[in-house]
Design a protein around this motif. Structure first.
Motif, mmCIF file in Angstrom:
data_model
loop_
_atom_site.group_PDB
_atom_site.id
_atom_site.type_symbol
_atom_site.label_atom_id
_atom_site.label_comp_id
_atom_site.label_asym_id
_atom_site.label_seq_id
_atom_site.Cartn_x
_atom_site.Cartn_y
_atom_site.Cartn_z
ATOM 1 N N GLY A 157 0.824 -1.204 0.000
ATOM 2 C CA GLY A 157 0.000 0.000 0.000
ATOM 3 C C GLY A 157 0.852 1.244 0.000
ATOM 4 N N ASP A 158 0.249 2.367 0.366
ATOM 5 C CA ASP A 158 0.935 3.654 0.268
ATOM 6 C C ASP A 158 1.986 3.849 1.344
ATOM 7 O OD1 ASP A 158 -0.199 4.469 -1.986
ATOM 8 O OD2 ASP A 158 -1.839 5.591 -1.023
ATOM 9 N N ARG A 159 1.638 3.406 2.574
ATOM 10 C CA ARG A 159 2.612 3.576 3.644
ATOM 11 C C ARG A 159 3.856 2.775 3.284
ATOM 12 N NH1 ARG A 159 1.590 1.388 8.471
ATOM 13 N NH2 ARG A 159 -0.419 0.574 7.868
ATOM 14 N N GLY A 160 4.997 3.402 3.336
ATOM 15 C CA GLY A 160 6.230 2.675 3.065
ATOM 16 C C GLY A 160 6.616 2.629 1.600
ATOM 17 N N ARG A 161 5.855 3.290 0.730
ATOM 18 C CA ARG A 161 6.191 3.241 -0.696
ATOM 19 C C ARG A 161 7.547 3.903 -0.966
ATOM 20 N NH1 ARG A 161 3.363 1.221 -4.262
ATOM 21 N NH2 ARG A 161 1.273 1.514 -3.471
ATOM 22 N N THR A 162 7.851 4.977 -0.260
ATOM 23 C CA THR A 162 9.159 5.615 -0.423
ATOM 24 C C THR A 162 10.230 4.763 0.234
ATOM 25 O OG1 THR A 162 8.050 7.731 -0.226
ATOM 26 C CG2 THR A 162 10.434 7.769 -0.067
ATOM 27 N N ALA A 163 9.914 4.291 1.427
ATOM 28 C CA ALA A 163 10.924 3.566 2.207
ATOM 29 C C ALA A 163 11.386 2.288 1.514
ATOM 30 C CB ALA A 163 10.354 3.250 3.587
ATOM 31 N N ILE A 164 10.585 1.769 0.594
ATOM 32 C CA ILE A 164 10.935 0.495 -0.042
ATOM 33 C C ILE A 164 12.128 0.628 -0.988
ATOM 34 C CG2 ILE A 164 9.439 0.638 -2.094
ATOM 35 C CD1 ILE A 164 9.903 -2.389 0.204
ATOM 36 N N GLU A 217 6.489 4.671 8.459
ATOM 37 C CA GLU A 217 7.095 4.109 7.248
ATOM 38 C C GLU A 217 8.099 3.023 7.622
ATOM 39 O OE1 GLU A 217 8.460 6.534 4.132
ATOM 40 O OE2 GLU A 217 6.382 6.980 3.655
ATOM 41 N N PHE A 218 8.867 3.302 8.659
ATOM 42 C CA PHE A 218 9.868 2.333 9.121
ATOM 43 C C PHE A 218 9.156 1.050 9.566
ATOM 44 C CE2 PHE A 218 12.265 0.581 12.758
ATOM 45 C CZ PHE A 218 13.455 0.288 12.138
ATOM 46 N N PHE A 219 8.144 1.230 10.426
ATOM 47 C CA PHE A 219 7.367 0.076 10.885
ATOM 48 C C PHE A 219 6.740 -0.648 9.695
ATOM 49 C CE2 PHE A 219 6.563 1.777 15.338
ATOM 50 C CZ PHE A 219 7.115 0.684 15.969
ATOM 51 N N ALA A 220 6.056 0.172 8.866
ATOM 52 C CA ALA A 220 5.229 -0.422 7.815
ATOM 53 C C ALA A 220 6.081 -1.211 6.837
ATOM 54 C CB ALA A 220 4.472 0.672 7.072
ATOM 55 N N THR A 221 7.271 -0.700 6.544
ATOM 56 C CA THR A 221 8.074 -1.348 5.522
ATOM 57 C C THR A 221 8.894 -2.484 6.088
ATOM 58 O OG1 THR A 221 8.251 0.817 4.522
ATOM 59 C CG2 THR A 221 9.679 -0.878 3.630
ATOM 60 N N TYR A 222 9.503 -2.252 7.232
ATOM 61 C CA TYR A 222 10.503 -3.211 7.677
ATOM 62 C C TYR A 222 10.075 -4.098 8.850
ATOM 63 C CZ TYR A 222 13.251 -0.853 4.263
ATOM 64 O OH TYR A 222 13.693 -0.360 3.059
#
Ligand SMILES: NC(=O)c1ccc[n+]([C@@H]2O[C@H](COP(=O)([O-])OP(=O)(O)OC[C@H]3O[C@@H](n4cnc5c(N)ncnc54)[C@H](OP(=O)(O)O)[C@@H]3O)[C@@H](O)[C@H]2O)c1
Length: 353
Positions: free
Chosen positions: A135-142, A298-303
């Motif tokens: 989804g959108d959360r974490g799209r940059t962090a990926i 973002e950190f949580f959502a991605t990793y």
């Protein structure tokens, strides 16, 4: 920055020489402290590094010939027996192309260097290499994880003898908490102790995999010292990871040691947070805090999103001589105490209590 004159080693030299990139970073600094049995040449970028019997050459992995003149490049290649490649852009919010230039093109250059040197390449990747955006959360962090995945592919298809090492989230030294730079996990703990994380959009039972910097360094050093020439190693806690709620409890406990009492964040299902709570909650926060909370999410959502336990190679690494993983809760406590002392959090909290 002084550039040492690098002479090819004579046939009688018995100590092995390793070229280390990223020595000023979190992993590299700990590795430099650990690699005392070898001669180490650091390819330094912006921040200098010092240490007993450490030599350095100023360079840039994103540049052709690592930014060195051809003579220095060839002499360096003739000097080393092994290459440990830690250098990377690790700021996952970067969108300026530096993730690609450093992590992918930089790895291509290190592969070429290892080939020229006839050396094994020890490539430091990440245990989050298979992470995908949800989804959108974490799209940059990926972007960070994607660049590391492509870099692994560069190494795997290079034909150069190589070992891939995948550390988990790195925390401070298990004995002292010391770390070259505070990490996302420290920021999350800081947010929790500041009371700006009233909820965590995850299941409390999900594992949070982290490994102290000295343990990561020990694992990499053992693989290099044993002259392992192939394989992939997960430097992760795996089954020994804490649960998220256990890690949060450690953070709250450390806060209480300094007289800080904050409410325990509530764990809420991710979809409920995304649909109903998140937008309202985020909207209500002042700009600066909102940006900080969004970065944490973002950190949580991605990793940390996955409820899966990471694969771990601790058994194989221990067989190579790695020290056993210390108690996870104790390592986290030590790391957070170090953070609290170093940032002035501890003295501010004690004055306020
Ligand atoms: N920290 C973690 O939690 C973690 C977890 C898993 C995997 N890893 C991996 O472990 C490795 C090291 O990470 P880290 O946390 O130690 O990174 P870090 O603290 O951000 O340090 C990055 C290092 O790379 C160097 N560097 C950056 N750009 C460079 C360039 N163009 N040329 C040469 N050197 C360059 C930096 O030197 P300057 O500072 O002088 O620019 C610094 O020494 C990375 O491959 C990372 O993906 C880290």
């Amino acid at each position: 920055m002084s550039v040492e004159i690098l002479e090819p080693r004579g046939p009688s030299t018995s100590r092995r020489t390793v070229l280390l990139t990223g020595a000023s970073g979190v992993v590299g600094r700990a590795l430099l402290d650990r690699l005392t049995g070898m001669d180490v040449i650091c390819l330094v970028h912006r921040r200098p590094v010092t240490g007993p019997s450490v030599r350095s050459v100023a360079g840039d992995v994103s540049q052709h010939l690592l930014g060195l003149d051809e003579g220095t490049y060839r002499r360096l290649a003739a000097s080393v027996d092994a290459v440990v490649h830690c250098a990377a852009v690790t700021d996952f919010n970067r969108t300026d192309g530096s993730l690609q230039a450093t992590n992918i093109v930089g790895t291509e250059h290190m592969v070429a260097f290892a080939a020229e040197a006839g050396a094994v390449l020890y490539h430091v990747s990440t245990a989050f290499v298979g992470t995908t955006a949800d989804g959108d959360r974490g799209r940059t962090a990926i972007g960070y994880a994607e660049s590391k995945a492509t870099a692994e592919e560069v190494v795997r298809t290079s034909g150069v003898p190589h070992v891939i090492l995948r550390p988990s989230v790195v925390i401070g030294d298990s004995a002292t908490g010391a770390i070259a730079e505070f990490q996302g996990l420290h920021q999350v703990a800081a947010g929790i102790l500041a009371g700006i994380v009233p909820m965590i959009p995850f299941d409390a039972s999900w594992p949070i995999d982290f490994v102290p910097a000295d343990v990561v360094a020990d694992a990499i050093a053992c693989v290099v010292e044993q002259q392992v020439r192939s394989g992939e190693y997960w430097i992760t806690a795996g089954e020994r990871s804490l649960r998220l709620d256990e890690a949060v409890a450690v953070a709250l406990e450390v806060g209480r040691e300094y007289g800080v009492r904050v409410d325990r964040p509530k764990f809420v299902p991710p979809d409920l947070f995304d649909r109903l709570i998140g937008p309202v909650f985020l909207e209500a926060l002042p700009g600066k805090i909102r940006r900080s909370v969004v970065r944490m999410l973002e950190f949580f959502a991605t990793y940390l999103r996955s409820g899966e336990t990471k694969p771990s190679s601790l058994t194989e690494l221990e067989a190579l001589g790695m020290r056993p993983l210390p108690d996870q809760a104790e390592s986290l406590r030590t790391s957070l105490r170090y953070w609290a002392e170093e940032t002035g959090y501890a003295s501010r909290a004690e004055r306020a209590a």
